[in-house]
Design a protein around this motif. Structure first.
Motif, short mmCIF file in Angstrom:
data_model
loop_
_atom_site.label_atom_id
_atom_site.label_comp_id
_atom_site.label_asym_id
_atom_site.label_seq_id
_atom_site.Cartn_x
_atom_site.Cartn_y
_atom_site.Cartn_z
N VAL A 59 -2.77 -2.15 -2.96
CA VAL A 59 -3.64 -1.66 -4.04
C VAL A 59 -4.60 -0.61 -3.50
O VAL A 59 -4.82 0.44 -4.13
N ASP A 60 -5.16 -0.87 -2.34
CA ASP A 60 -6.08 0.09 -1.73
C ASP A 60 -5.38 1.43 -1.49
O ASP A 60 -5.94 2.51 -1.79
N ALA A 61 -4.15 1.38 -0.98
CA ALA A 61 -3.40 2.61 -0.72
C ALA A 61 -3.08 3.35 -2.02
O ALA A 61 -3.15 4.58 -2.07
N ALA A 62 -2.74 2.61 -3.07
CA ALA A 62 -2.40 3.24 -4.35
C ALA A 62 -3.61 3.98 -4.93
O ALA A 62 -3.47 5.10 -5.45
N ILE A 63 -4.79 3.38 -4.85
CA ILE A 63 -6.01 4.01 -5.39
C ILE A 63 -6.36 5.25 -4.57
O ILE A 63 -6.72 6.30 -5.12
#
Length: 342
Positions: A59-63
Protein backbone atom coordinates in the motif's frame (compact mmCIF):
# COMPACT_ATOMS: atom_id res chain seq x y z
CA UNK A 1 -12.33 16.78 -10.50
CA UNK A 2 -12.02 13.00 -10.34
CA UNK A 3 -11.57 11.29 -7.00
CA UNK A 4 -8.56 9.26 -5.90
CA UNK A 5 -9.44 5.67 -4.94
CA UNK A 6 -7.15 3.29 -3.08
CA UNK A 7 -7.87 -0.36 -3.87
CA UNK A 8 -6.83 -3.59 -2.13
CA UNK A 9 -6.85 -7.11 -3.61
CA UNK A 10 -6.00 -10.14 -1.45
CA UNK A 11 -8.32 -12.94 -2.58
CA UNK A 12 -5.68 -15.61 -3.14
CA UNK A 13 -1.87 -15.48 -3.14
CA UNK A 14 -1.13 -12.03 -4.58
CA UNK A 15 -1.14 -8.94 -2.37
CA UNK A 16 -1.96 -5.92 -4.49
CA UNK A 17 -2.71 -2.23 -3.99
CA UNK A 18 -3.56 0.38 -6.60
CA UNK A 19 -4.39 4.06 -6.75
CA UNK A 20 -6.81 5.33 -9.38
CA UNK A 21 -8.03 8.70 -10.49
CA UNK A 22 -11.39 7.85 -12.02
CA UNK A 23 -10.76 4.71 -14.08
CA UNK A 24 -7.17 5.75 -14.83
CA UNK A 25 -4.57 3.63 -13.08
CA UNK A 26 -1.88 5.74 -11.37
CA UNK A 27 -0.18 2.79 -9.69
CA UNK A 28 -0.74 -0.96 -9.43
CA UNK A 29 1.64 -2.81 -7.13
CA UNK A 30 1.59 -6.60 -6.78
CA UNK A 31 3.58 -8.76 -4.36
CA UNK A 32 3.70 -12.41 -5.41
CA UNK A 33 4.16 -15.34 -3.04
CA UNK A 34 6.80 -17.70 -4.42
CA UNK A 35 6.54 -20.01 -1.40
CA UNK A 36 3.61 -21.87 -3.00
CA UNK A 37 5.82 -23.16 -5.83
CA UNK A 38 7.33 -25.59 -3.32
CA UNK A 39 3.92 -27.22 -2.81
CA UNK A 40 2.57 -27.17 -6.36
CA UNK A 41 -0.39 -24.99 -5.37
CA UNK A 42 -1.58 -22.32 -2.97
CA UNK A 43 -1.40 -23.19 0.74
CA UNK A 44 -4.11 -21.03 2.41
CA UNK A 45 -2.37 -20.61 5.78
CA UNK A 46 0.89 -19.55 4.16
CA UNK A 47 -0.99 -17.21 1.85
CA UNK A 48 -2.72 -15.34 4.68
CA UNK A 49 0.54 -14.98 6.63
CA UNK A 50 2.31 -13.59 3.55
CA UNK A 51 -0.53 -11.09 3.03
CA UNK A 52 0.02 -9.81 6.58
CA UNK A 53 3.71 -9.25 5.80
CA UNK A 54 3.10 -7.66 2.40
CA UNK A 55 0.05 -5.45 2.71
CA UNK A 56 1.54 -2.37 4.43
CA UNK A 57 4.65 -2.15 2.18
CA UNK A 58 2.50 -2.73 -0.92
CA UNK A 59 0.00 0.00 0.00
CA UNK A 60 2.82 2.38 0.85
CA UNK A 61 4.48 1.72 -2.51
CA UNK A 62 1.19 2.21 -4.40
CA UNK A 63 0.57 5.62 -2.78
CA UNK A 64 4.15 6.77 -3.40
CA UNK A 65 4.14 5.63 -7.05
CA UNK A 66 0.86 7.48 -7.60
CA UNK A 67 2.64 10.61 -6.33
CA UNK A 68 -0.16 11.58 -3.94
CA UNK A 69 -0.57 11.97 -0.19
CA UNK A 70 -2.78 9.56 1.72
CA UNK A 71 -5.06 12.40 2.82
CA UNK A 72 -5.99 12.93 -0.85
CA UNK A 73 -7.63 9.48 -1.00
CA UNK A 74 -11.43 9.78 -1.14
CA UNK A 75 -12.35 6.13 -0.58
CA UNK A 76 -10.86 2.66 -0.19
CA UNK A 77 -12.13 -0.35 -2.12
CA UNK A 78 -11.32 -3.93 -1.25
CA UNK A 79 -12.07 -7.46 -2.43
CA UNK A 80 -14.76 -8.93 -0.22
CA UNK A 81 -14.91 -12.28 -2.02
CA UNK A 82 -14.90 -14.88 -3.39
CA UNK A 83 -11.53 -16.30 -2.45
CA UNK A 84 -9.57 -17.77 0.45
CA UNK A 85 -11.14 -16.52 3.67
CA UNK A 86 -7.84 -16.08 5.50
CA UNK A 87 -6.45 -14.01 2.65
CA UNK A 88 -9.63 -11.97 2.28
CA UNK A 89 -9.66 -11.19 6.01
CA UNK A 90 -6.24 -9.55 5.78
CA UNK A 91 -7.31 -7.24 2.95
CA UNK A 92 -10.71 -6.44 4.41
CA UNK A 93 -9.31 -5.77 7.90
CA UNK A 94 -6.72 -3.37 6.51
CA UNK A 95 -9.32 -1.58 4.36
CA UNK A 96 -11.71 -1.18 7.29
CA UNK A 97 -8.97 0.17 9.54
CA UNK A 98 -7.75 2.58 6.86
CA UNK A 99 -11.29 3.83 6.21
CA UNK A 100 -11.84 4.45 9.93
CA UNK A 101 -8.50 6.15 10.43
CA UNK A 102 -8.92 8.44 7.43
CA UNK A 103 -12.69 8.90 7.86
CA UNK A 104 -13.40 7.96 4.24
CA UNK A 105 -15.98 5.63 2.64
CA UNK A 106 -15.40 1.88 2.46
CA UNK A 107 -16.34 0.05 -0.75
CA UNK A 108 -16.64 -3.74 -1.06
CA UNK A 109 -16.05 -5.35 -4.47
CA UNK A 110 -16.77 -8.82 -5.79
CA UNK A 111 -13.59 -10.37 -7.22
CA UNK A 112 -15.35 -11.83 -10.27
CA UNK A 113 -16.98 -8.49 -11.01
CA UNK A 114 -13.54 -6.93 -10.74
CA UNK A 115 -12.14 -9.20 -13.44
CA UNK A 116 -14.90 -8.12 -15.82
CA UNK A 117 -14.37 -4.45 -15.01
CA UNK A 118 -10.64 -4.80 -15.73
CA UNK A 119 -11.78 -4.32 -19.33
CA UNK A 120 -12.55 -0.69 -18.39
CA UNK A 121 -9.18 0.04 -16.74
CA UNK A 122 -7.17 2.75 -18.46
CA UNK A 123 -3.52 3.73 -18.31
CA UNK A 124 -1.23 6.00 -20.33
CA UNK A 125 -2.38 4.15 -23.48
CA UNK A 126 -6.21 4.29 -23.41
CA UNK A 127 -8.11 1.40 -24.97
CA UNK A 128 -11.62 0.97 -26.35
CA UNK A 129 -14.13 -0.54 -23.94
CA UNK A 130 -17.10 -2.83 -24.69
CA UNK A 131 -20.67 -1.61 -24.95
CA UNK A 132 -23.51 -3.09 -22.89
CA UNK A 133 -24.68 -5.75 -23.18
CA UNK A 134 -21.60 -7.83 -23.96
CA UNK A 135 -20.53 -11.41 -23.36
CA UNK A 136 -17.54 -12.10 -21.14
CA UNK A 137 -15.79 -15.41 -20.65
CA UNK A 138 -14.30 -15.07 -17.17
CA UNK A 139 -11.72 -17.80 -16.82
CA UNK A 140 -9.08 -18.33 -14.14
CA UNK A 141 -7.80 -20.90 -11.66
CA UNK A 142 -10.99 -20.60 -9.63
CA UNK A 143 -13.63 -19.50 -12.13
CA UNK A 144 -14.92 -20.44 -15.55
CA UNK A 145 -18.11 -18.60 -16.45
CA UNK A 146 -19.81 -17.08 -19.46
CA UNK A 147 -21.50 -13.88 -18.38
CA UNK A 148 -23.98 -11.61 -20.09
CA UNK A 149 -22.88 -8.22 -18.82
CA UNK A 150 -25.88 -5.88 -18.88
CA UNK A 151 -24.26 -3.12 -16.82
CA UNK A 152 -21.17 -2.61 -14.68
CA UNK A 153 -22.75 -4.49 -11.78
CA UNK A 154 -25.46 -6.48 -13.58
CA UNK A 155 -23.73 -9.74 -14.46
CA UNK A 156 -25.87 -12.67 -15.53
CA UNK A 157 -24.20 -16.10 -15.56
CA UNK A 158 -25.43 -18.05 -18.59
CA UNK A 159 -22.79 -20.77 -18.49
CA UNK A 160 -20.36 -22.10 -15.90
CA UNK A 161 -18.17 -25.05 -15.01
CA UNK A 162 -19.95 -27.78 -13.09
CA UNK A 163 -16.69 -28.97 -11.51
CA UNK A 164 -13.17 -27.66 -12.09
CA UNK A 165 -12.07 -24.35 -13.57
CA UNK A 166 -10.10 -24.17 -16.80
CA UNK A 167 -7.15 -22.58 -15.02
CA UNK A 168 -7.06 -25.49 -12.60
CA UNK A 169 -7.01 -27.88 -15.56
CA UNK A 170 -3.92 -26.10 -16.89
CA UNK A 171 -2.19 -26.26 -13.51
CA UNK A 172 -3.04 -29.92 -12.93
CA UNK A 173 -1.85 -30.89 -16.41
CA UNK A 174 1.42 -29.10 -15.75
CA UNK A 175 1.78 -30.88 -12.41
CA UNK A 176 1.22 -34.25 -14.08
CA UNK A 177 4.11 -33.39 -16.42
CA UNK A 178 6.33 -32.33 -13.52
CA UNK A 179 6.25 -28.63 -14.41
CA UNK A 180 6.31 -25.84 -11.81
CA UNK A 181 3.32 -23.99 -10.37
CA UNK A 182 1.59 -22.00 -11.73
CA UNK A 183 1.44 -24.28 -14.74
CA UNK A 184 -0.66 -22.25 -17.14
CA UNK A 185 2.10 -19.87 -18.28
CA UNK A 186 4.56 -22.77 -18.67
CA UNK A 187 2.14 -24.75 -20.83
CA UNK A 188 1.40 -21.64 -22.91
CA UNK A 189 5.13 -21.10 -23.49
CA UNK A 190 5.84 -24.71 -24.51
CA UNK A 191 2.65 -24.99 -26.58
CA UNK A 192 4.03 -22.44 -29.05
CA UNK A 193 6.65 -25.01 -30.06
CA UNK A 194 4.31 -27.99 -30.31
CA UNK A 195 1.59 -29.54 -32.47
CA UNK A 196 -1.90 -29.11 -30.93
CA UNK A 197 -3.14 -32.10 -32.93
CA UNK A 198 -0.38 -34.47 -31.82
CA UNK A 199 -2.50 -36.08 -29.09
CA UNK A 200 -6.19 -36.15 -28.26
CA UNK A 201 -8.00 -36.72 -24.98
CA UNK A 202 -11.54 -37.55 -23.96
CA UNK A 203 -13.90 -34.60 -23.61
CA UNK A 204 -17.22 -34.59 -21.75
CA UNK A 205 -20.40 -33.83 -23.63
CA UNK A 206 -22.10 -31.24 -21.41
CA UNK A 207 -25.35 -29.78 -22.75
CA UNK A 208 -26.05 -26.07 -23.03
CA UNK A 209 -23.44 -23.51 -22.09
CA UNK A 210 -21.90 -25.27 -19.07
CA UNK A 211 -18.39 -26.71 -18.86
CA UNK A 212 -16.70 -29.68 -17.24
CA UNK A 213 -12.93 -30.12 -17.07
CA UNK A 214 -12.56 -32.96 -14.55
CA UNK A 215 -12.92 -35.67 -17.21
CA UNK A 216 -10.34 -34.03 -19.44
CA UNK A 217 -7.87 -33.91 -16.54
CA UNK A 218 -8.45 -37.60 -15.81
CA UNK A 219 -8.04 -38.53 -19.47
CA UNK A 220 -4.76 -36.60 -19.64
CA UNK A 221 -3.51 -38.25 -16.44
CA UNK A 222 -4.21 -41.77 -17.70
CA UNK A 223 -2.76 -41.02 -21.13
CA UNK A 224 0.53 -39.78 -19.67
CA UNK A 225 0.67 -42.61 -17.11
CA UNK A 226 0.24 -45.29 -19.79
CA UNK A 227 2.86 -43.73 -22.08
CA UNK A 228 5.37 -43.47 -19.24
CA UNK A 229 5.05 -47.21 -18.68
CA UNK A 230 6.16 -47.72 -22.27
CA UNK A 231 8.83 -45.01 -22.23
CA UNK A 232 10.04 -43.34 -18.99
CA UNK A 233 11.27 -40.36 -21.05
CA UNK A 234 7.93 -39.84 -22.84
CA UNK A 235 7.16 -36.49 -21.22
CA UNK A 236 10.58 -34.98 -21.89
CA UNK A 237 10.55 -36.18 -25.50
CA UNK A 238 7.04 -34.90 -26.16
CA UNK A 239 6.56 -31.97 -23.76
CA UNK A 240 5.95 -29.40 -26.50
CA UNK A 241 3.32 -31.52 -28.23
CA UNK A 242 1.75 -32.49 -24.91
CA UNK A 243 1.44 -28.84 -23.88
CA UNK A 244 0.10 -27.81 -27.28
CA UNK A 245 -2.42 -30.67 -27.27
CA UNK A 246 -3.85 -30.13 -23.78
CA UNK A 247 -3.96 -26.36 -24.31
CA UNK A 248 -5.69 -26.87 -27.64
CA UNK A 249 -8.32 -29.12 -26.06
CA UNK A 250 -9.08 -26.63 -23.26
CA UNK A 251 -9.30 -23.70 -25.65
CA UNK A 252 -11.58 -25.56 -28.06
CA UNK A 253 -13.89 -26.46 -25.18
CA UNK A 254 -13.98 -22.85 -24.01
CA UNK A 255 -14.57 -21.33 -27.43
CA UNK A 256 -17.25 -23.82 -28.49
CA UNK A 257 -19.55 -22.58 -25.71
CA UNK A 258 -18.69 -18.92 -26.30
CA UNK A 259 -19.70 -19.26 -29.95
CA UNK A 260 -22.94 -20.93 -28.89
CA UNK A 261 -23.62 -18.18 -26.32
CA UNK A 262 -23.09 -15.46 -28.94
CA UNK A 263 -25.52 -17.19 -31.31
CA UNK A 264 -28.16 -17.64 -28.63
CA UNK A 265 -27.95 -14.08 -27.30
CA UNK A 266 -27.20 -12.42 -30.65
CA UNK A 267 -24.55 -10.33 -28.95
CA UNK A 268 -21.48 -9.44 -31.01
CA UNK A 269 -19.35 -7.69 -28.38
CA UNK A 270 -17.35 -10.53 -26.82
CA UNK A 271 -14.63 -10.31 -24.18
CA UNK A 272 -12.43 -12.51 -22.01
CA UNK A 273 -11.24 -11.73 -18.49
CA UNK A 274 -9.44 -13.43 -15.62
CA UNK A 275 -5.97 -14.91 -15.34
CA UNK A 276 -6.37 -17.34 -18.25
CA UNK A 277 -7.26 -14.42 -20.53
CA UNK A 278 -3.49 -13.85 -20.66
CA UNK A 279 -3.08 -17.19 -22.49
CA UNK A 280 -1.82 -16.44 -25.99
CA UNK A 281 -3.65 -19.42 -27.51
CA UNK A 282 -7.00 -18.32 -26.07
CA UNK A 283 -6.44 -14.78 -27.29
CA UNK A 284 -5.66 -16.01 -30.80
CA UNK A 285 -8.74 -18.24 -30.79
CA UNK A 286 -10.96 -15.35 -29.70
CA UNK A 287 -9.56 -13.03 -32.37
CA UNK A 288 -10.04 -15.72 -35.02
CA UNK A 289 -13.63 -16.26 -33.91
CA UNK A 290 -14.14 -12.51 -33.96
CA UNK A 291 -13.14 -12.36 -37.62
CA UNK A 292 -15.22 -15.40 -38.52
CA UNK A 293 -18.41 -14.32 -36.72
CA UNK A 294 -17.95 -10.54 -37.07
CA UNK A 295 -17.58 -9.93 -33.35
CA UNK A 296 -15.96 -6.95 -31.72
CA UNK A 297 -13.39 -8.54 -29.42
CA UNK A 298 -12.05 -7.16 -26.12
CA UNK A 299 -9.05 -8.52 -24.21
CA UNK A 300 -7.67 -6.90 -21.04
CA UNK A 301 -4.06 -5.80 -20.99
CA UNK A 302 -1.79 -8.44 -19.50
CA UNK A 303 -1.11 -6.41 -16.34
CA UNK A 304 -4.86 -6.24 -15.64
CA UNK A 305 -5.66 -9.88 -16.44
CA UNK A 306 -4.30 -11.67 -13.38
CA UNK A 307 -5.37 -10.82 -9.82
CA UNK A 308 -4.61 -7.14 -9.26
CA UNK A 309 -5.96 -4.18 -7.32
CA UNK A 310 -6.46 -1.99 -10.39
CA UNK A 311 -9.56 -3.96 -11.40
CA UNK A 312 -10.90 -3.63 -7.84
CA UNK A 313 -10.26 0.09 -8.04
CA UNK A 314 -12.26 0.45 -11.26
CA UNK A 315 -15.23 -1.21 -9.56
CA UNK A 316 -14.63 0.91 -6.48
CA UNK A 317 -14.67 4.15 -8.45
CA UNK A 318 -17.89 3.24 -10.24
CA UNK A 319 -19.52 2.33 -6.90
CA UNK A 320 -18.21 5.58 -5.39
CA UNK A 321 -19.95 7.49 -8.16
CA UNK A 322 -23.18 5.70 -7.27
CA UNK A 323 -22.79 6.21 -3.55
CA UNK A 324 -22.74 2.46 -2.91
CA UNK A 325 -20.67 2.14 0.27
CA UNK A 326 -20.01 -0.74 2.63
CA UNK A 327 -20.12 -0.79 6.42
CA UNK A 328 -17.71 -2.09 9.01
CA UNK A 329 -19.83 -5.15 9.80
CA UNK A 330 -19.56 -6.76 6.36
CA UNK A 331 -17.64 -10.05 6.36
CA UNK A 332 -15.75 -11.75 3.51
CA UNK A 333 -17.30 -14.64 1.58
CA UNK A 334 -15.55 -17.61 0.01
CA UNK A 335 -18.00 -18.40 -2.79
CA UNK A 336 -19.40 -16.23 -5.54
CA UNK A 337 -22.65 -14.42 -4.84
CA UNK A 338 -23.63 -14.28 -8.53
CA UNK A 339 -26.43 -16.58 -9.59
CA UNK A 340 -27.03 -18.13 -12.99
CA UNK A 341 -30.25 -17.74 -14.92
CA UNK A 342 -31.21 -21.42 -14.79
Amino acid sequence: MKEYILAIESSCDDTSAAVLKGTTILSNVIANQDVHRLYGGVVPELASRAHQQNIIPVVDAAIKRANIQKNQICAIAYTRGPGLLGSLLVGSSFAKAFALAMDIPLIEVDHTNGHVLALFAQDENPTEVPEFPFLCLTVSGGHTQIMKVNDYFDLEIIGKTIDDAAGEAFDKAAKIMGMPYPGGPVIDKFAKEGNPKAFSFSRPNIPGLDYSFSGLKTSFLYFVRDRLREDPDFIEKNKYDLCASIQGEIIEMLMKKVVLAAKQTRINHVAIAGGVSANSGLQEALRAAGKKYHWKVFIPKFKFSTDNAAMIGVAGYLKYQRGEFANQTMTPYARSTYKDDK
